[in-house]
Design a protein around this motif. Structure first.
Motif, short mmCIF file in Angstrom:
data_model
loop_
_atom_site.label_atom_id
_atom_site.label_comp_id
_atom_site.label_asym_id
_atom_site.label_seq_id
_atom_site.Cartn_x
_atom_site.Cartn_y
_atom_site.Cartn_z
N PRO A 48 -1.66 1.59 9.38
CA PRO A 48 -1.77 0.46 10.30
C PRO A 48 -0.93 0.60 11.56
N TRP A 89 3.67 0.72 3.01
CA TRP A 89 3.83 -0.40 3.95
C TRP A 89 3.46 -1.70 3.26
N ARG A 106 5.47 -6.65 8.03
CA ARG A 106 4.13 -6.29 7.58
C ARG A 106 3.55 -5.21 8.47
N GLY A 107 2.87 -4.26 7.85
CA GLY A 107 2.17 -3.24 8.61
C GLY A 107 3.04 -2.17 9.22
N GLU A 109 1.43 -5.06 3.23
CA GLU A 109 0.17 -5.54 3.81
C GLU A 109 0.34 -6.96 4.32
N ARG A 142 0.86 -1.18 0.00
CA ARG A 142 0.00 0.00 0.00
C ARG A 142 0.90 1.23 0.00
#
Length: 269
Positions: free
Chosen positions: A67, A267, A117-118, A269, A24
Protein backbone atom coordinates in the motif's frame (compact mmCIF):
# COMPACT_ATOMS: atom_id res chain seq x y z
CA UNK A 1 1.83 -21.79 6.16
CA UNK A 2 0.27 -20.72 2.85
CA UNK A 3 1.99 -19.99 -0.44
CA UNK A 4 0.60 -16.86 -2.09
CA UNK A 5 0.93 -14.86 -5.28
CA UNK A 6 1.77 -11.24 -4.53
CA UNK A 7 -1.09 -9.48 -6.28
CA UNK A 8 -0.88 -7.36 -8.35
CA UNK A 9 2.83 -8.10 -8.85
CA UNK A 10 3.11 -10.62 -11.71
CA UNK A 11 5.65 -13.38 -11.13
CA UNK A 12 6.18 -12.63 -7.44
CA UNK A 13 5.27 -15.21 -4.81
CA UNK A 14 5.74 -15.66 -1.10
CA UNK A 15 4.51 -17.32 2.05
CA UNK A 16 2.19 -16.14 4.81
CA UNK A 17 0.45 -17.61 7.83
CA UNK A 18 -3.03 -17.81 9.33
CA UNK A 19 -5.47 -14.92 8.79
CA UNK A 20 -4.78 -12.05 11.17
CA UNK A 21 -7.49 -9.38 11.64
CA UNK A 22 -6.14 -5.97 10.68
CA UNK A 23 -2.69 -7.28 9.66
CA UNK A 24 -1.23 -8.26 6.29
CA UNK A 25 2.13 -10.03 6.18
CA UNK A 26 4.26 -12.25 3.97
CA UNK A 27 7.82 -13.28 3.16
CA UNK A 28 9.01 -13.10 -0.45
CA UNK A 29 10.42 -15.95 -2.49
CA UNK A 30 13.53 -15.40 -4.58
CA UNK A 31 11.84 -15.66 -8.02
CA UNK A 32 10.42 -12.91 -10.18
CA UNK A 33 13.23 -10.34 -10.18
CA UNK A 34 16.00 -9.26 -12.53
CA UNK A 35 19.19 -9.87 -10.51
CA UNK A 36 21.75 -12.20 -12.05
CA UNK A 37 23.35 -15.25 -10.39
CA UNK A 38 24.21 -15.74 -7.61
CA UNK A 39 21.65 -13.09 -6.57
CA UNK A 40 18.99 -14.52 -8.85
CA UNK A 41 16.51 -13.21 -9.03
CA UNK A 42 14.46 -11.14 -6.57
CA UNK A 43 17.34 -9.95 -4.40
CA UNK A 44 16.11 -7.03 -2.25
CA UNK A 45 19.35 -6.31 -0.38
CA UNK A 46 21.41 -3.24 -1.27
CA UNK A 47 24.50 -4.35 0.68
CA UNK A 48 25.39 -7.69 -0.92
CA UNK A 49 27.25 -6.56 -4.04
CA UNK A 50 24.34 -6.76 -6.46
CA UNK A 51 23.83 -4.31 -9.31
CA UNK A 52 22.02 -1.35 -7.66
CA UNK A 53 19.83 -0.87 -10.73
CA UNK A 54 18.66 -4.50 -10.45
CA UNK A 55 17.88 -4.10 -6.75
CA UNK A 56 15.93 -0.94 -7.50
CA UNK A 57 13.88 -2.73 -10.16
CA UNK A 58 13.24 -5.63 -7.79
CA UNK A 59 12.03 -3.27 -5.08
CA UNK A 60 9.81 -1.47 -7.56
CA UNK A 61 8.21 -4.79 -8.51
CA UNK A 62 7.61 -5.61 -4.86
CA UNK A 63 6.12 -2.15 -4.31
CA UNK A 64 3.15 -3.12 -6.52
CA UNK A 65 2.03 -5.57 -3.83
CA UNK A 66 2.18 -2.95 -1.05
CA UNK A 67 0.00 0.00 0.00
CA UNK A 68 3.00 2.36 0.35
CA UNK A 69 6.78 2.44 0.16
CA UNK A 70 8.19 0.06 2.78
CA UNK A 71 10.30 1.20 5.70
CA UNK A 72 13.67 -0.50 5.16
CA UNK A 73 16.28 -0.81 7.92
CA UNK A 74 20.04 -1.03 8.08
CA UNK A 75 20.18 -4.24 10.11
CA UNK A 76 23.20 -4.81 12.35
CA UNK A 77 22.30 -7.88 14.46
CA UNK A 78 21.43 -5.65 17.40
CA UNK A 79 18.36 -4.91 19.51
CA UNK A 80 17.43 -1.31 18.57
CA UNK A 81 13.79 -0.71 17.63
CA UNK A 82 12.92 2.05 15.13
CA UNK A 83 9.73 4.07 15.60
CA UNK A 84 8.35 4.16 12.05
CA UNK A 85 5.70 6.68 13.12
CA UNK A 86 8.44 9.32 13.20
CA UNK A 87 8.44 9.31 9.39
CA UNK A 88 6.41 12.28 8.21
CA UNK A 89 4.05 11.39 5.36
CA UNK A 90 4.98 8.30 3.35
CA UNK A 91 8.25 6.43 3.39
CA UNK A 92 10.99 7.79 1.13
CA UNK A 93 10.29 6.37 -2.36
CA UNK A 94 13.04 4.89 -4.51
CA UNK A 95 14.15 6.85 -7.56
CA UNK A 96 12.38 5.86 -10.76
CA UNK A 97 15.53 6.35 -12.83
CA UNK A 98 17.38 3.02 -13.00
CA UNK A 99 20.62 4.91 -13.66
CA UNK A 100 20.37 6.58 -10.25
CA UNK A 101 22.05 4.01 -8.04
CA UNK A 102 22.10 5.67 -4.62
CA UNK A 103 19.55 4.50 -2.05
CA UNK A 104 18.24 6.78 0.70
CA UNK A 105 19.79 6.13 4.12
CA UNK A 106 17.91 3.63 6.25
CA UNK A 107 17.46 3.71 10.03
CA UNK A 108 20.09 1.62 11.82
CA UNK A 109 17.98 -0.88 13.75
CA UNK A 110 16.88 -4.51 13.79
CA UNK A 111 13.20 -3.95 14.46
CA UNK A 112 10.50 -1.41 13.72
CA UNK A 113 7.05 -0.60 15.11
CA UNK A 114 4.09 1.43 13.88
CA UNK A 115 0.49 2.31 14.69
CA UNK A 116 -0.19 3.83 11.26
CA UNK A 117 -2.45 2.04 8.81
CA UNK A 118 -0.97 1.15 5.46
CA UNK A 119 2.68 1.67 6.44
CA UNK A 120 4.65 -1.47 5.44
CA UNK A 121 7.56 -2.48 7.65
CA UNK A 122 10.35 -4.55 6.06
CA UNK A 123 12.89 -7.03 7.39
CA UNK A 124 15.56 -8.61 5.15
CA UNK A 125 16.91 -12.09 5.86
CA UNK A 126 18.96 -14.92 4.38
CA UNK A 127 18.84 -17.48 7.27
CA UNK A 128 18.02 -15.25 10.24
CA UNK A 129 14.39 -15.18 11.35
CA UNK A 130 11.90 -12.47 10.41
CA UNK A 131 9.28 -12.09 13.14
CA UNK A 132 5.97 -10.24 12.89
CA UNK A 133 4.23 -9.17 16.13
CA UNK A 134 0.86 -7.59 16.82
CA UNK A 135 -2.22 -7.98 18.96
CA UNK A 136 -5.27 -9.98 17.90
CA UNK A 137 -7.07 -6.82 16.78
CA UNK A 138 -4.22 -5.35 14.75
CA UNK A 139 -3.88 -2.22 16.87
CA UNK A 140 -0.10 -1.89 16.68
CA UNK A 141 2.52 -3.70 14.61
CA UNK A 142 6.16 -4.69 14.96
CA UNK A 143 8.68 -6.59 12.86
CA UNK A 144 12.06 -7.87 13.99
CA UNK A 145 15.24 -9.34 12.51
CA UNK A 146 16.22 -12.23 14.80
CA UNK A 147 19.55 -13.83 14.11
CA UNK A 148 21.09 -15.66 17.04
CA UNK A 149 22.94 -12.58 18.32
CA UNK A 150 19.92 -10.30 18.34
CA UNK A 151 17.67 -13.06 19.62
CA UNK A 152 19.98 -13.83 22.54
CA UNK A 153 20.38 -10.12 23.33
CA UNK A 154 16.62 -9.48 23.46
CA UNK A 155 15.48 -7.95 20.17
CA UNK A 156 12.09 -9.67 20.39
CA UNK A 157 11.49 -8.57 23.97
CA UNK A 158 12.53 -5.01 23.08
CA UNK A 159 10.08 -4.97 20.19
CA UNK A 160 7.24 -6.26 22.34
CA UNK A 161 8.03 -3.67 25.03
CA UNK A 162 7.71 -0.91 22.42
CA UNK A 163 4.41 -2.33 21.18
CA UNK A 164 3.00 -2.45 24.70
CA UNK A 165 4.14 1.10 25.35
CA UNK A 166 2.28 2.34 22.27
CA UNK A 167 -0.85 0.27 22.90
CA UNK A 168 -1.15 -0.36 26.66
CA UNK A 169 -4.74 -1.56 26.32
CA UNK A 170 -4.00 -4.10 23.58
CA UNK A 171 -4.35 -7.76 24.44
CA UNK A 172 -4.13 -11.17 22.80
CA UNK A 173 -0.56 -10.77 21.56
CA UNK A 174 0.53 -13.05 18.72
CA UNK A 175 3.57 -13.56 16.50
CA UNK A 176 4.52 -15.15 13.21
CA UNK A 177 8.02 -16.57 12.69
CA UNK A 178 8.89 -16.48 9.00
CA UNK A 179 11.34 -18.56 6.96
CA UNK A 180 14.79 -19.08 8.46
CA UNK A 181 17.49 -21.70 8.71
CA UNK A 182 16.04 -24.94 10.08
CA UNK A 183 17.15 -27.05 13.08
CA UNK A 184 18.83 -29.68 10.91
CA UNK A 185 21.02 -27.13 9.13
CA UNK A 186 22.04 -24.55 11.74
CA UNK A 187 25.31 -25.79 13.22
CA UNK A 188 26.80 -23.59 15.95
CA UNK A 189 29.61 -23.55 18.49
CA UNK A 190 29.32 -23.79 22.26
CA UNK A 191 29.42 -19.99 22.59
CA UNK A 192 26.05 -19.67 20.86
CA UNK A 193 24.46 -22.24 23.15
CA UNK A 194 25.93 -20.56 26.21
CA UNK A 195 24.59 -17.17 25.13
CA UNK A 196 21.05 -18.54 25.51
CA UNK A 197 21.52 -20.90 28.44
CA UNK A 198 23.14 -18.18 30.55
CA UNK A 199 19.71 -16.53 30.67
CA UNK A 200 17.47 -19.59 30.54
CA UNK A 201 18.78 -23.11 31.16
CA UNK A 202 15.51 -24.60 29.87
CA UNK A 203 16.52 -23.59 26.34
CA UNK A 204 18.97 -26.50 26.32
CA UNK A 205 16.20 -28.48 24.62
CA UNK A 206 16.72 -26.32 21.51
CA UNK A 207 20.27 -27.63 21.00
CA UNK A 208 21.36 -31.08 19.80
CA UNK A 209 25.01 -32.10 20.27
CA UNK A 210 26.85 -33.49 17.23
CA UNK A 211 29.56 -35.84 18.56
CA UNK A 212 31.56 -36.04 15.32
CA UNK A 213 32.07 -32.30 15.08
CA UNK A 214 31.89 -31.25 18.71
CA UNK A 215 29.33 -28.65 17.69
CA UNK A 216 25.60 -28.22 18.18
CA UNK A 217 22.54 -28.10 15.96
CA UNK A 218 20.40 -25.14 17.05
CA UNK A 219 16.65 -24.77 16.60
CA UNK A 220 16.55 -21.03 15.94
CA UNK A 221 12.76 -20.92 15.50
CA UNK A 222 12.35 -22.95 18.69
CA UNK A 223 14.50 -20.46 20.56
CA UNK A 224 12.42 -17.58 19.21
CA UNK A 225 9.18 -19.36 20.08
CA UNK A 226 10.35 -19.97 23.66
CA UNK A 227 11.49 -16.37 24.12
CA UNK A 228 8.20 -15.05 22.72
CA UNK A 229 6.13 -17.31 24.97
CA UNK A 230 8.09 -16.28 28.05
CA UNK A 231 7.54 -12.62 27.11
CA UNK A 232 3.77 -13.10 27.12
CA UNK A 233 2.93 -13.88 23.50
CA UNK A 234 -0.01 -16.26 23.72
CA UNK A 235 -0.08 -17.37 20.10
CA UNK A 236 3.09 -18.10 18.11
CA UNK A 237 2.92 -19.47 14.58
CA UNK A 238 5.87 -20.70 12.50
CA UNK A 239 6.17 -20.84 8.72
CA UNK A 240 8.15 -24.08 8.98
CA UNK A 241 10.18 -23.07 5.92
CA UNK A 242 13.95 -23.69 5.98
CA UNK A 243 15.97 -21.21 3.94
CA UNK A 244 19.01 -23.51 3.77
CA UNK A 245 16.99 -26.45 2.42
CA UNK A 246 14.69 -24.61 0.00
CA UNK A 247 17.20 -23.19 -2.46
CA UNK A 248 14.37 -22.91 -4.99
CA UNK A 249 12.54 -20.41 -2.77
CA UNK A 250 15.01 -18.67 -0.49
CA UNK A 251 18.44 -17.09 -0.29
CA UNK A 252 20.70 -18.61 2.37
CA UNK A 253 23.97 -17.02 3.44
CA UNK A 254 25.17 -20.22 5.09
CA UNK A 255 24.43 -22.29 2.02
CA UNK A 256 25.68 -19.68 -0.47
CA UNK A 257 27.98 -17.10 1.15
CA UNK A 258 27.33 -13.67 -0.33
CA UNK A 259 23.78 -14.58 -1.33
CA UNK A 260 20.93 -12.17 -1.89
CA UNK A 261 18.20 -11.27 0.60
CA UNK A 262 14.48 -11.97 0.74
CA UNK A 263 12.16 -9.68 2.67
CA UNK A 264 9.30 -9.99 5.08
CA UNK A 265 6.70 -7.23 4.80
CA UNK A 266 3.88 -6.43 7.22
CA UNK A 267 1.39 -3.59 7.59
CA UNK A 268 -1.79 -2.66 9.42
CA UNK A 269 -4.84 -2.65 7.17
Amino acid sequence: MAAIELEPAPGLHGVTGEPWPGVRYFSTWRQGGVSQAPMDSLNLGTHVGDDPAAVRENRMRLRRALPDEPVWLEQVHGTAVFDADTIIGGAVPPARDAAQTAFPPAPRADAAVTTRRGRPLAIMTADCLPVVLSDESGTVLGVAHAGWRGLAAGVLENTLDELRRRAPDAHGWRAWIGPGIGPRAFQVGAEVREAFLDRDAALAECFLFQPGSGRWLADLAGLARARLSRAGIGRVEESGECTWTRADRYFSHRRDPGSGRQATLAWLE
